[in-house]
Design a protein around this motif. Structure first.
Motif, PDB file in Angstrom:
ATOM      1  N   ASP A 459      58.726  44.874 -38.679  1.00  0.00           N
ATOM      2  CA  ASP A 459      58.799  43.461 -38.169  1.00  0.00           C
ATOM      3  C   ASP A 459      59.751  43.475 -37.090  1.00  0.00           C
ATOM      4  OD1 ASP A 459      57.297  42.621 -40.431  1.00  0.00           O
ATOM      5  OD2 ASP A 459      59.105  41.594 -41.473  1.00  0.00           O
ATOM      6  N   SER A 461      61.579  40.840 -35.637  1.00  0.00           N
ATOM      7  CA  SER A 461      62.235  39.058 -35.945  1.00  0.00           C
ATOM      8  C   SER A 461      63.110  38.594 -35.159  1.00  0.00           C
ATOM      9  CB  SER A 461      62.411  38.986 -37.478  1.00  0.00           C
ATOM     10  OG  SER A 461      63.516  40.032 -37.538  1.00  0.00           O
ATOM     11  N   LYS A 466      62.328  32.339 -40.079  1.00  0.00           N
ATOM     12  CA  LYS A 466      61.813  33.082 -41.146  1.00  0.00           C
ATOM     13  C   LYS A 466      60.355  32.506 -41.648  1.00  0.00           C
ATOM     14  CE  LYS A 466      66.412  34.217 -43.048  1.00  0.00           C
ATOM     15  NZ  LYS A 466      66.381  35.685 -42.573  1.00  0.00           N
ATOM     16  N   TYR A 468      58.020  31.703 -44.638  1.00  0.00           N
ATOM     17  CA  TYR A 468      57.628  31.435 -46.476  1.00  0.00           C
ATOM     18  C   TYR A 468      56.603  30.628 -46.466  1.00  0.00           C
ATOM     19  CZ  TYR A 468      59.494  26.868 -45.305  1.00  0.00           C
ATOM     20  OH  TYR A 468      59.805  25.493 -44.913  1.00  0.00           O
ATOM     21  N   SER A 479      60.458  28.761 -40.563  1.00  0.00           N
ATOM     22  CA  SER A 479      61.564  27.771 -40.977  1.00  0.00           C
ATOM     23  C   SER A 479      62.186  27.052 -39.839  1.00  0.00           C
ATOM     24  CB  SER A 479      62.702  28.586 -41.541  1.00  0.00           C
ATOM     25  OG  SER A 479      63.023  29.776 -40.555  1.00  0.00           O
ATOM     26  N   TYR A 532      56.026  39.068 -37.649  1.00  0.00           N
ATOM     27  CA  TYR A 532      56.453  38.910 -38.997  1.00  0.00           C
ATOM     28  C   TYR A 532      55.390  39.592 -39.846  1.00  0.00           C
ATOM     29  CZ  TYR A 532      60.381  36.183 -37.540  1.00  0.00           C
ATOM     30  OH  TYR A 532      61.611  35.674 -36.797  1.00  0.00           O
TER      31      TYR A 532
END
Length: 537
Positions: A459, A461, A466, A468, A479, A532
């Motif tokens: 990743d 990042s 994030k 999800y 997020s 990601y």
């Protein structure tokens, strides 16, 4: 948005923003050949732009040498169809040497290089066509270069590449409206969905305003081998007598805008809103909307400040981009030609009518990118190239055939102003393969072979962002707030783009169409490239 762009421009590029661009004519360095073309393309595979001129008696090539001189050679061979209307270049048969597509007012020819690039064979096509802009593109995305030639008086001609030197007239390759007045085609992924669309600039002699033969057309790629004409729906069906159109990301916001030169009504500066919808913003842009009558219409970052300029046959030949969809015009003593870098100093030069106009340059930095396709066509025509740094993201597309008649370099060129580093170089190939090169050197040319820099399995990042739920079966949420309409590319473990999407107003993308497996979501956020890993159930 405009205030943010102005701030970026002030911080990063103020030193050269208003600097004039000057050229010195160094035609004494090149051969003296008759010509009906202005080709600024590498012909011998060394990724140095050469000057090519085609006439009835043969082909004159000024091969650029590393010491900034030229080896000028004339290849004597009779040419049946001289390209007095347009010319396009690309490696059609994949032998490592570029071929030429020649167009005139009755026929087209394909001019193929032999196995070592020292001789050429003309293959004329028997079909009548009053050709305008000729282009090469992988229309059916099979890894082979096809051709599309605009027809002034009838239905335009697509030629499907059947392998080798077999170019077949095939109207099913792309179905266009059976109308005359087809002046300039340009291939561009205007809607950011990962496939090439085609914009057709139209002009029909004697046609009155409102005549449908004057309607510019956008043929949007449906991703399944078919195209839909939707120019009216996206705001691009101009009914003026248009001559040619350029598509560039003039405001560096991640989508291609357009500039159209017209012979009546007014010129158009069309801003893309990120969804593929266009609005004319020429009022207040600094470009005279009623400066009509231009034929040629081209583009490039001539002062290397990080913003693409407009080079056209208007009364101000060069409009320097201020970075906020406004431009400052300046005079040149020439107004058209093939664009390339003929002394390998990172600044764009121009060749026209036997003249070699060398850009005098400035202190700004730059990078050039040459491509070598493996699954994609040899030149990487149709690839999207991006550089990410403290300026944000710039992008270019590699195209064969822009403007009205000339042929520009097949290297992607970027100016980066006073910046001294590039965070990431990204190449999105027509095959779907993505190469990501970290921290490439500046002030040099990078030759990238398709698949040699696959997206890292780890990743990459950034803080405060994030994904999800992970795993997910349908929706993947981000997020961070404020990502609405941000493009996201989903890449499989083999490094290929399998989905182009955009963040919804709810902060998600829909991945339900993906097969079960592991993928990467890649996007640009806060001037950084983030990727990601996630699992699709």
């Amino acid at each position: 948005m405009i205030n943010k762009l102005l701030s970026l421009c002030t911080v990063l590029f103020s030193a050269s923003l208003m600097a004039q661009v000057t050229f010195t004519n160094q035609s004494g360095l090149i051969g003296n050949y008759d010509d009906y073309s202005e080709v600024a393309v590498d012909m011998n595979g060394d990724y140095l732009d050469d000057y090519v001129r085609v006439s009835e008696n043969g082909i004159g090539i000024d091969y650029q040498l590393p010491d900034h001189t030229f080896n000028s050679i004339f290849i004597t061979t009779p040419i049946q169809n001289i390209p007095d209307w347009s010319v396009a270049a690309g490696d059609i048969d994949g032998n490592g040497f570029n071929d030429l597509l020649l167009g005139n007012n009755s026929r087209v020819s394909f001019l193929f290089a032999n196995e070592d690039g020292t001789a050429y064979t003309e293959v004329p096509k028997p079909d009548y066509i009053f050709s305008q802009r000729s282009t090469l593109a992988d229309i059916n995305n099979d890894g082979l270069l096809d051709a599309f030639v605009c027809h002034d008086v009838d239905l335009s001609h697509p030629y499907r590449n059947g392998g080798g030197q077999n170019m077949i007239l095939d109207q099913t390759l792309i179905v266009t409206l059976d109308r005359p007045g087809n002046y300039a085609a340009i291939w561009v992924d205007y809607d950011n969905d990962g496939d090439a669309d085609m914009y057709l600039t139209k002009c029909r002699g004697g046609a009155l305003p409102g005549d449908e033969n004057r309607d510019n057309a956008m043929y949007t790629n449906n991703g399944d081998g078919t195209f839909t004409e939707n120019g009216l729906d996206i705001g691009m069906r101009d009914n003026a007598q248009s001559w040619s159109t350029v598509f560039e990301d003039f405001d560096n916001d991640g989508d291609f805008d357009a500039f159209i030169v017209n012979h009546d009504f007014q010129n158009r500066l069309m801003q893309n809103d990120g969804t593929g919808m266009f609005t004319d913003v020429i009022a207040g842009s600094g470009i005279n909307p009623t400066d009509l009558g231009a034929w040629e219409n081209q583009s490039g970052d001539f002062n290397n400040d990080g913003f693409v300029d407009i080079f056209s046959e208007m009364s101000k030949e060069l409009y320097l981009n201020n970075g906020d969809m406004t431009f400052t015009g300046q005079d040149l003593n020439f107004d058209e030609g093939g664009i390339g870098d003929f002394n390998n100093d990172g600044f764009l030069d121009v060749v026209n009518d036997g003249n070699l106009y060398i850009n005098d340059g400035n202190a700004n930095n730059w990078v050039k990118v040459g491509l070598e396709g493996v699954e994609s066509n040899k030149n990487g025509i149709g690839a999207r190239v991006k550089i990410v740094g403290d300026w944000g993201t710039q992008m270019r597309e590699v195209r064969s055939g822009q403007g009205f008649s000339h042929m520009n370099s097949l290297l992607a060129h970027f100016g980066i102003g006073t910046s001294t580093a590039i965070e990431t170089l990204i190449i999105e190939w027509p095959s779907g393969t993505v190469d990501v090169v970290p921290n490439p050197d500046t002030n040099t040319t990078h030759i990238i072979v398709e698949g040699s820099f696959p997206l890292s399995i780890a990743d990459n990042s950034i803080e405060n962002l994030k994904l999800y739920p992970n795993p997910t079966s349908e929706l993947l949420y981000f997020s961070m707030k404020g990502l609405e309409n941000n493009p996201v590319q989903i890449i499989d473990v083999n490094g290929k783009i399998v989905l182009n999407s955009k963040v919804s107003n709810e902060g998600s993308i829909n991945v339900s169409s993906l097969r079960t497996g592991t993928y990467f979501a890649m996007l640009q956020v806060e001037k950084k490239t983030a990727s990601y890993k996630f699992i699709k159930n």
